[in-house]
Design an enzyme around this catalytic site. Sequence first.
Site, PDB file in Angstrom:
ATOM      1  N   PRO A   2       1.028  -1.193  -0.066  1.00  0.00           N
ATOM      2  CA  PRO A   2      -0.047   0.034  -0.100  1.00  0.00           C
ATOM      3  C   PRO A   2       0.900   1.265   0.043  1.00  0.00           C
ATOM      4  O   PRO A   2       1.979   1.372   0.920  1.00  0.00           O
ATOM      5  CB  PRO A   2      -0.864  -0.128   1.379  1.00  0.00           C
ATOM      6  CG  PRO A   2      -0.358  -1.226   1.924  1.00  0.00           C
ATOM      7  CD  PRO A   2       0.800  -1.727   1.159  1.00  0.00           C
ATOM      8  N   GLU A   3       0.584   1.993  -0.930  1.00  0.00           N
ATOM      9  CA  GLU A   3       1.288   3.572  -0.953  1.00  0.00           C
ATOM     10  C   GLU A   3       0.174   4.471  -0.648  1.00  0.00           C
ATOM     11  O   GLU A   3      -0.867   4.068  -0.105  1.00  0.00           O
ATOM     12  CB  GLU A   3       1.900   3.538  -2.392  1.00  0.00           C
ATOM     13  CG  GLU A   3       2.718   2.637  -2.749  1.00  0.00           C
ATOM     14  CD  GLU A   3       3.500   2.676  -4.065  1.00  0.00           C
ATOM     15  OE1 GLU A   3       3.703   4.027  -4.504  1.00  0.00           O
ATOM     16  OE2 GLU A   3       3.537   1.647  -4.905  1.00  0.00           O
ATOM     17  N   LYS A  61       2.633   7.186   4.285  1.00  0.00           N
ATOM     18  CA  LYS A  61       1.869   5.516   4.316  1.00  0.00           C
ATOM     19  C   LYS A  61       1.715   5.307   5.739  1.00  0.00           C
ATOM     20  O   LYS A  61       1.261   4.183   5.919  1.00  0.00           O
ATOM     21  CB  LYS A  61       3.106   4.490   3.759  1.00  0.00           C
ATOM     22  CG  LYS A  61       3.362   5.096   2.264  1.00  0.00           C
ATOM     23  CD  LYS A  61       4.536   3.931   1.665  1.00  0.00           C
ATOM     24  CE  LYS A  61       5.199   4.604   0.448  1.00  0.00           C
ATOM     25  NZ  LYS A  61       6.451   3.753   0.094  1.00  0.00           N
ATOM     26  N   ARG A 123       2.763 -10.947   5.629  1.00  0.00           N
ATOM     27  CA  ARG A 123       4.295 -10.904   5.685  1.00  0.00           C
ATOM     28  C   ARG A 123       4.673 -10.394   7.090  1.00  0.00           C
ATOM     29  O   ARG A 123       6.026 -10.393   7.383  1.00  0.00           O
ATOM     30  CB  ARG A 123       4.838 -10.247   4.475  1.00  0.00           C
ATOM     31  CG  ARG A 123       4.673 -10.936   3.016  1.00  0.00           C
ATOM     32  CD  ARG A 123       5.313 -10.099   2.090  1.00  0.00           C
ATOM     33  NE  ARG A 123       6.608 -10.014   1.965  1.00  0.00           N
ATOM     34  CZ  ARG A 123       7.298  -9.656   0.878  1.00  0.00           C
ATOM     35  NH1 ARG A 123       6.935  -8.765   0.041  1.00  0.00           N
ATOM     36  NH2 ARG A 123       8.766  -9.637   0.889  1.00  0.00           N
ATOM     37  N   ARG A 179      19.886  17.863  -3.744  1.00  0.00           N
ATOM     38  CA  ARG A 179      20.176  16.330  -3.247  1.00  0.00           C
ATOM     39  C   ARG A 179      21.142  16.008  -4.580  1.00  0.00           C
ATOM     40  O   ARG A 179      21.188  16.610  -5.502  1.00  0.00           O
ATOM     41  CB  ARG A 179      19.225  15.415  -3.335  1.00  0.00           C
ATOM     42  CG  ARG A 179      18.215  15.393  -2.163  1.00  0.00           C
ATOM     43  CD  ARG A 179      18.788  14.855  -1.274  1.00  0.00           C
ATOM     44  NE  ARG A 179      17.930  15.061  -0.049  1.00  0.00           N
ATOM     45  CZ  ARG A 179      17.018  14.248   0.619  1.00  0.00           C
ATOM     46  NH1 ARG A 179      16.870  13.067   0.096  1.00  0.00           N
ATOM     47  NH2 ARG A 179      16.289  14.621   1.860  1.00  0.00           N
ATOM     48  N   ARG A 289      14.898  -3.739  -6.996  1.00  0.00           N
ATOM     49  CA  ARG A 289      13.423  -3.945  -7.102  1.00  0.00           C
ATOM     50  C   ARG A 289      13.415  -3.497  -8.559  1.00  0.00           C
ATOM     51  O   ARG A 289      14.402  -3.470  -9.535  1.00  0.00           O
ATOM     52  CB  ARG A 289      12.748  -2.975  -6.312  1.00  0.00           C
ATOM     53  CG  ARG A 289      13.097  -1.509  -6.528  1.00  0.00           C
ATOM     54  CD  ARG A 289      12.744  -0.793  -4.936  1.00  0.00           C
ATOM     55  NE  ARG A 289      11.292  -1.085  -4.383  1.00  0.00           N
ATOM     56  CZ  ARG A 289      10.852  -0.327  -3.661  1.00  0.00           C
ATOM     57  NH1 ARG A 289      11.719   0.690  -3.058  1.00  0.00           N
ATOM     58  NH2 ARG A 289       9.708  -0.657  -2.929  1.00  0.00           N
TER      59      ARG A 289
END
Length: 304
Positions: A2-3, A61, A123, A179, A289
Site C-alpha cells: 500500500p502506498e 504511508k 508478511r 540532493r 527492485r
Amino acid sequence: MPELPEVEVVRTGLEPAVTGARVTGVEVVEPRSLRRHLAGALDFERRLTGRRLTGAVRRGKFLWLPVEPAAGEAPVAVLGHLGMSGQLLLRAPDAAPDRQLRVRITLEHPEHGDLVVAFADQRIFGSLALDRLVLTADGAPGGLGASSPLVPEHVAHIARDPLDPAFDDDGFVDRLMRRRTGLKRALLDQTLVSGIGNIYADEALWAARLHYAVPTGSLRKPAVRRLLAETRSVLERALADGGTSFDAQYVNVNGASGYFSQRLHAYGQQGKPCARCGTPIVREAFMNRSSHLCPRCQKVPTPR
DNA sequence: AGCGAGCCCTGCGCGC
DNA sequence: TGCGCGCAGGGCTCGC
C-alpha cells in the site's frame, strides 16, 4: 504494497467508525506485529483497552488513531503501518476471523454500536504500536485528518506528502535540487516527500517523461515543479479510483479492491505499448527492485 | 551525504 | 506432484 492512495482509502474508511468509539477489547494474535511497540503486546493491550479514539490521521504511508488524552498522561496514538501486505478491516463482532489476523481491536461506538478493527498482515512487515505524540516542526496539523499539530514520535522524521494541505512545494523543490542522487531514489525517500512507493514513483516518472536515474541536481526548477505536479496528479487519480489492487492483498476497510491498476501506464506494463508513443514498456532492475519505463519517452541521462 | 547490504516475513507463480 | 527459485506495494539499521 500500500502506498499513499491505498492508505488514504483505509483512513477515510476508518475515520467515521473509530471517531468517538471506545476500545472495549484488544487481542494481539501475533506478537511480532507489535514489534514497534517496545513495551510488548501485553502492555499494548492493557494501555489501549478502555480508551476512546478521536479520529484517523495519515502522513505518507503511516496511519494513526489519536487516543483521547487522559489527565496527567502524555498524548498518544495507535500508530499503524501496513508494510507490504497489511490490511485494516472493519468487521462485525460475530464475523468469522480473517485469514492472517494479527491484531483484533473491538470498539463500542455511540452511534454504530459494536464493531471490530481487524489488522491482517501476510508478511508481518506492517505493525501497530502505541506511540507518543510530539509537536510538528512547522506547527501545522500532523497530517491529513488531524486537528492538532501533533505527530507520532516515529513519524516525526517523515516528510509531509503531496496531498497534505501543509506540504511545502517550494521547500520540496529546493531540497530535491540540493540532493546529489537520482530522481527515483529521491521520490522514494520518505524524508524528502512521503507516500510514494515503487508503483507511483514509476507512474510519476513516466508521466513526467523522466528517466529514474536523472540526477536531481541536473533539473531546473520548472522541471522539478512539473514532476511534483505529475506526482500529485497520479496520486489523486489513484485515490479517486480507490487505489491499486493486483489481487485481494490490497483492499479497503470493507475488503473491496481499487481499480487504478487498469490505468497504470508503466508499473507492471512491461511488453505493452507505451500509451504515448507505442514503444514497448521495459522493466529494469534498479535498487533491488523493478523499474518500469518507456525507453523512448524516458531517455537515459547522458553521463558527463 | 549517499548508498548498498542485510534484515524483518509469507506466499505465489514459474521452470524443471 | 514436488521442489527450489525469484519475486512482491516497505522501512530500519549498519558500515563504508
